[in-house]
Design a protein around this motif. Structure first.
Motif, short mmCIF file in Angstrom:
data_model
loop_
_atom_site.label_atom_id
_atom_site.label_comp_id
_atom_site.label_asym_id
_atom_site.label_seq_id
_atom_site.Cartn_x
_atom_site.Cartn_y
_atom_site.Cartn_z
N GLY A 155 0.81 -1.22 0.00
CA GLY A 155 0.00 0.00 0.00
C GLY A 155 0.83 1.26 0.00
O GLY A 155 1.83 1.39 -0.73
N SER A 156 0.48 2.21 0.87
CA SER A 156 1.09 3.55 0.84
C SER A 156 2.58 3.51 1.15
O SER A 156 3.32 4.43 0.76
CB SER A 156 0.39 4.47 1.84
OG SER A 156 0.48 3.94 3.15
N SER A 157 3.10 2.46 1.81
CA SER A 157 4.53 2.38 2.11
C SER A 157 5.36 2.24 0.83
O SER A 157 6.58 2.44 0.86
CB SER A 157 4.82 1.23 3.07
OG SER A 157 4.58 -0.02 2.45
N PHE A 158 4.71 1.91 -0.29
CA PHE A 158 5.43 1.82 -1.56
C PHE A 158 6.03 3.16 -1.96
O PHE A 158 7.02 3.21 -2.68
CB PHE A 158 4.49 1.30 -2.65
CG PHE A 158 5.16 0.95 -3.95
CD1 PHE A 158 6.21 0.05 -3.99
CD2 PHE A 158 4.73 1.51 -5.14
CE1 PHE A 158 6.82 -0.28 -5.19
CE2 PHE A 158 5.33 1.19 -6.35
CZ PHE A 158 6.39 0.29 -6.38
N ASP A 159 5.46 4.25 -1.46
CA ASP A 159 6.01 5.59 -1.73
C ASP A 159 7.36 5.79 -1.07
O ASP A 159 8.09 6.72 -1.42
CB ASP A 159 5.03 6.66 -1.24
CG ASP A 159 4.21 7.25 -2.38
OD1 ASP A 159 4.59 7.07 -3.56
OD2 ASP A 159 3.19 7.91 -2.09
N GLU A 160 7.73 4.95 -0.11
CA GLU A 160 8.99 5.08 0.61
C GLU A 160 10.11 4.28 -0.03
O GLU A 160 11.20 4.16 0.54
CB GLU A 160 8.79 4.62 2.07
CG GLU A 160 7.71 5.40 2.81
CD GLU A 160 7.32 4.74 4.12
OE1 GLU A 160 8.04 3.80 4.55
OE2 GLU A 160 6.30 5.15 4.70
N ARG A 161 9.89 3.74 -1.21
CA ARG A 161 10.87 2.86 -1.84
C ARG A 161 12.15 3.60 -2.20
O ARG A 161 12.16 4.83 -2.36
CB ARG A 161 10.27 2.25 -3.12
CG ARG A 161 9.93 3.25 -4.20
CD ARG A 161 9.16 2.59 -5.34
NE ARG A 161 8.83 3.50 -6.41
CZ ARG A 161 7.74 4.25 -6.46
NH1 ARG A 161 6.88 4.21 -5.45
NH2 ARG A 161 7.52 5.05 -7.48
N GLU A 162 13.22 2.83 -2.32
CA GLU A 162 14.53 3.35 -2.71
C GLU A 162 14.53 3.67 -4.19
O GLU A 162 14.23 2.81 -5.03
CB GLU A 162 15.61 2.31 -2.38
CG GLU A 162 16.98 2.61 -2.95
CD GLU A 162 17.57 3.89 -2.40
OE1 GLU A 162 18.14 4.66 -3.20
OE2 GLU A 162 17.44 4.13 -1.19
N GLY A 163 14.88 4.89 -4.55
CA GLY A 163 14.75 5.37 -5.93
C GLY A 163 15.61 4.64 -6.93
O GLY A 163 15.22 4.48 -8.09
N HIS A 164 16.81 4.20 -6.53
CA HIS A 164 17.73 3.58 -7.48
C HIS A 164 17.59 2.07 -7.55
O HIS A 164 18.27 1.41 -8.33
CB HIS A 164 19.18 3.93 -7.13
CG HIS A 164 19.54 5.37 -7.40
ND1 HIS A 164 19.56 5.89 -8.68
CD2 HIS A 164 19.85 6.39 -6.56
CE1 HIS A 164 19.90 7.18 -8.62
NE2 HIS A 164 20.08 7.50 -7.35
N ALA A 165 16.72 1.52 -6.73
CA ALA A 165 16.55 0.06 -6.72
C ALA A 165 15.73 -0.40 -7.92
O ALA A 165 14.89 0.34 -8.45
CB ALA A 165 15.87 -0.38 -5.43
#
Length: 388
Positions: free
Chosen positions: A44-54
């Motif tokens: 859910g909303s925690s997907f917005d916290e993902r690492e950008g370069h991953a």
């Protein structure tokens, strides 16, 4: 910092989450990776916290609620792979947002309660498993032709590229050269273990060369047949008389479906084993000339340091390199902000001479990626000192 990110979006139940996390955990263990350390799974909303370069992908679980639409829309608009998925009896049109309906969806099968097919698709999207899904069927025509053709058609319908000698060698092509070439590019061999399988030198060679290339084998044992100890290493499915129509097939539908799921599971282990093997050989070659392997980055790129302190990024690949793979390596290196020219590393044993010449042409004419044979890595890299 995570290397891979997977999002679970939409109408995700606790049971859905637990099931898919368990499947992913099992598959990535073959690569010595762990959920929570190397692979982050965000719901859910925690997907917005993902690492950008991953390397990142998501599954959208369709349902009556159609949750996380805005978050999913942003991910989809930024070209992240998003897999729409619905239950076995689900309706894509009713359960998946309209903006996602142009993406190829995955209907979860009733005979796959572990969600293995979805887990594999997500790992393909983040680059842990290659997108080419290749299977080689090894059999004796006099004993198992109908079963071989049945598995060819069933696996092809499930998205696999299946090699069967009677179907996939064009008139005029050198039969054995093409056969070995296709074997080298396969993820799994399906061995139809019939009573006279080992009486043919060709099937014996197919099995031996699959083992030489570290390709995993799924052995399907015919009823009332005692298999040889030559195949004690193989994953095995035993057939009884009720599960085989006629002497040479077809196999009853339920068992044929079980074979497909076994291939899905075995495929990840086979790719992981071959990747680890080529990585180990590369490390040994680099250390021969006094260089070091410093670590692993996104997309399984390996950081190398030559004796002159110059740095290189190597991408070991399983199977046979193609122009698409050259392009894929270049794009991955660019996304990872690797300024050094990347290296595609491959095992050349068994590849047709015609294709080897093609690879040489690619290497000479594509300036963004270099290609080297892992068996010759030390020799080749020694000449690159001061030029990397």
């Amino acid at each position: 910092m995570s290397t891979y990110e997977i999002g679970l979006l939409g109408d995700v139940t606790d049971a859905d989450r637990d099931t898919i996390v368990a499947a992913i955990t099992k598959l990535i263990a073959d690569f010595d990776l762990e959920v929570g350390r190397d692979v982050m799974i965000r719901v859910g909303s925690s997907f917005d916290e993902r690492e950008g370069h991953a390397a990142t992908a998501a599954a959208y679980f369709g349902g009556a609620v159609q949750a996380d639409q805005e978050l999913t829309r942003r991910a989809f608009a930024s070209s992240l792979p998003v897999i729409p998925t619905v239950p076995a009896a689900g309706d894509f049109g009713a359960m998946v947002p309209a903006f996602l309906q142009g993406a190829n969806g995955l209907r979860r099968r009733a005979d796959d309660p572990e969600m293995l097919e979805l887990a594999v698709a997500l790992l393909e999207c983040i680059g842990l498993l290659r997108r080419q899904r290749r299977v080689f069927v090894s059999y004796r025509r006099v004993e198992s032709r109908n079963a071989a053709v049945q598995l060819h058609d069933l696996l092809s319908g499930r998205g696999f590229d299946v090699f069967l000698d009677t179907h996939d060698i064009r008139p005029g092509e050198p039969f054995q050269d093409v056969l070995w070439h296709r074997l080298c590019d396969s993820d799994v061999m399906v061995m139809l273990d019939t009573p006279t399988y080992f009486e043919s030198k060709w099937t014996r060679q197919e099995l031996g060369r699959a083992r030489a290339k570290e390709i995993h084998v799924l052995r399907v044992v015919w009823p009332d047949h005692s298999p040889t100890n030559h195949t004690d290493f193989a994953e095995t499915i035993y057939l009884d008389r009720a599960e085989l129509s006629g002497g040479d097939g077809p196999i009853v539908d339920g068992i044929a479906d079980q074979i497909v799921l076994a291939i899905e599971s075995l495929r990840s282990r086979s790719i992981a084993a071959r990747y680890m093997s080529i990585t180990g050989k590369l490390r040994a070659e680099v250390e021969k000339i006094g260089g070091t392997v410093e670590g692993v980055g996104a997309h399984r790129a390996i950081s190398l340091r030559l004796p002159d302190s110059s740095k290189l990024w190597a991408y070991p690949i399983v199977g046979i390199p193609t122009a698409d793979l050259f392009n894929d390596v270049a794009e991955k290196a660019q996304k990872a902000d690797q300024r050094e020219r990347p290296i595609l590393v491959y095992d050349h044993i068994g590849i047709r001479d015609q294709w080897v010449a093609h690879l040489k042409w690619l290497d000479q004419n594509i300036s963004t990626v270099r290609a080297i044979r892992v068996a010759e890595a030390a020799w080749t890299l020694a000449a690159w000192e001061g030029q990397a």
